[in-house]
Design a protein around this motif. Structure first.
Motif: not given
Length: 577
Positions: A127-136, A437-453
């Motif tokens: 798992h990479d926290f840098a590539s995950m988003t709230p929907t992925t 906390s810093t980064r990690g899960a907090l960084e994931v939830m701070s991103r916009a949900p990815k638009k999915r087809h």
């Protein structure tokens, strides 16, 4: 009509009621609109909904008083529980569901960017926290360390322990239920595979590797090239990752309670920092209840201290950890006790408390110190996370993670200040606190949900989430385990079992190639007698091949039956006298 009169006219516009559902389809402005993420709302959605937080901190318990006082105390206790939860990174969580069976081990690299999770299903997920988003919230990669060596008769080996190197995090130690441990890169490639010992040698000092299943392992606290593994062959083996042919040091533990053989299983090992600048400390536990301590730099001919009955005999002590200063050791045994030891007076436990054990089903259940050694965390059979005081082992905070389902693996990362847990229901929870906390899960939830087809919807398409892969992952041909030649492919829930490719089948053309390129190949599966009799009538009517000698056939010169055979029959023979 003049222009002045036109000002008196007003154009009527359609007016919709406030509760009219058509308001959702009517645009409110012109131009392109951009949907921005509401970070605060996304983080609030991950807040843990605990109906009644469990707080068993000693010293805050109050005696029962009058009814009015009890009401006031109840209000105060709720506020105390909330304030107490704010002290630890347990207020919010994200849940990862990428395994099929219980999660037995969790590891984070020193930077806190990549997380590994091992399971009883024999896979390690990345798992990479840098590539995950709230929907992925998914693993981008899933590997089986023994995929290349599996055959049709063997199955995957359960993952016992995974742990990143404490220094660079470029490699990690992978321990499975097998005599050979592996050093793998952070991308899943095998760097080193340690050798297996000769099982027919009785003296374990002469074997170059483990001859029994490895239970666990860990890294040296200062040397990035050394690691130690504990095996069921009653040995601890120190390895140099640059030499896979033989272990660097071997520690043979001779049990005093195991009789003349002197062998027992080594269940846990920890390698801690050096107290006051001295050599590191290595502490190991055995199945006979013993607890032994060695000097981390050797010699390893005999233990520096040994406790014979540290825990109950024939109980699995799977949890052991050393404090940051190397002075204190905490153990969690299969006898339902958690004990605290002092390495300077390694004879009797300082404190012991009762804690229900899960070693009968999940022997790899661990116990860990917090990064600053101010707290101790461990799971329970009831699915609660226990945060203990390291001085008296009393609960500072207890919170449910997977109620009713055992909590197996726990870890507390120093940089992220987040707690990771693995449960028997194949869930991985990442607990955090937005203010701590810093980064990690907090960084994931701070991103916009990815638009999915629509094609990314797992319920509508052949999504790869069941394989631990995200819908956006780029899979190279042959990269999946089920597509490797010579390997055993696993059947997915949405596809049939793929046929196994054997070495004999590789050199044989398939049935489709034969039917398309070889003439009359269909006659291979026909009965030749029936195929000839099918043309018997045609041959009589139109003798294409036999007409050349139809008139030149020889005439039979013998009688069909003799006189005696005609009377007695062909089966009866004349008796000789």
């Amino acid at each position: 009509m003049s222009d002045s009169d036109s000002d008196d006219y007003q154009i009527e516009e359609p007016v919709l009621a406030e509760d009219d559902p058509m308001r959702g389809f009517v645009p409110t402005s012109f131009g392109k609109t951009s949907k921005e993420a509401n970070i605060a709302a996304q983080i609030e959605q991950t807040r843990r909904q605990v109906e009644k937080p469990v707080s068993q901190k000693q010293g805050k318990e109050k005696a029962a008083s009058s009814d009015s006082d009890s009401d006031d105390d109840s209000d105060g206790s709720d506020s105390d529980d909330e304030d107490e939860a704010e002290r630890f990174p347990v207020t919010h969580e994200i849940v990862l569901k990428t395994h099929e069976r219980a999660v037995t081990s969790i590891a984070l690299d020193p930077a806190g960017a990549r997380m590994l999770s091992g399971s009883l299903d024999g896979t390690v997920n990345f798992h990479d926290f840098a590539s995950m988003t709230p929907t992925t919230l998914r693993a981008f990669k899933s590997i089986d360390p023994w995929e290349t060596k599996k055959s049709a008769a063997t199955d995957s080996h359960p993952i016992q322990h995974v742990e990143f190197s404490r220094h660079s995090g470029s490699v990690f130690l992978c321990v499975t239920a097998h005599p050979q441990a592996k050093i793998m890169s952070r991308d899943g490639a095998i760097v080193t595979e340690f050798v297996k010992g000769d099982m027919y040698l009785r003296d374990m000092n002469n074997t170059k590797g483990h001859v029994g299943e490895i239970t666990t392992g860990t890294w040296h606290p200062t040397d990035p090239n050394l690691c130690v593994t504990a095996g069921s062959d009653s040995t601890l083996r120190i390895w140099d990752i640059n030499n896979k042919r033989s272990q660097k040091e071997i520690i043979v533990f001779k049990s005093k309670a195991a009789g003349s053989a002197g062998r027992t299983r080594m269940t846990a090992v920890a390698w801690g920092e050096s107290p006051q600048g001295s050599s590191p400390v290595m502490v190991a536990a055995a199945l006979d209840g013993s607890l032994v301590m060695y000097s981390g730099n050797g010699p390893f001919t005999r233990p520096a201290a040994e406790i014979k009955d540290a825990h109950g005999p024939n109980t699995w002590t799977g949890g052991i950890d050393i404090s940051r200063d190397g002075r204190m050791v905490v153990t969690r045994g299969g006898d339902g006790l958690v004990k605290l030891w002092d390495t300077r007076k390694f004879k009797q436990p300082l404190v012991k408390v009762e804690h229900a054990s899960t070693s009968d089903r999940y022997p790899m259940t661990n116990i860990k110190y917090s990064p600053d050694s101010r707290f101790i965390i461990t799971g329970s059979a009831s699915g609660h996370l226990h945060i203990l005081n390291p001085a008296n082992l009393r609960p500072e905070h207890v919170t449910p993670i997977t109620p009713g389902i055992p909590l197996i693996a726990v870890d507390w990362h120093p940089k992220l200040n987040q707690i990771l847990t693995g449960s028997a229901n194949a869930e991985t929870h990442v607990l955090y606190n937005p203010s701590l906390s810093t980064r990690g899960a907090l960084e994931v939830m701070s991103r916009a949900p990815k638009k999915r087809h629509i094609d990314d919807d797992p319920s509508l398409t052949m999504d790869q989430s069941g394989l631990g892969l995200s819908g956006d992952a780029i899979v190279a041909p042959g990269a999946l385990g089920g597509q490797k030649r010579g390997g055993r492919s696993r059947a997915t829930p949405r596809g049939p079992q793929a046929q196994q490719i054997t070495p004999f089948m590789r050199s044989q053309p398939d049935e489709k190639h034969i039917s398309e390129n070889i003439p009359l190949s269909r006659m291979l599966h026909e009965d030749p007698r029936e195929a000839l009799l099918r043309y018997a009538d045609v041959a009589k009517k139109d003798p294409v091949f036999t007409s050349a000698w139809a008139k030149t056939q020889p005439v039979t010169q013998y009688a069909e039956l003799s006189d005696e055979e005609a009377e007695e029959g062909p089966d009866k023979k004349k008796v000789k006298r």
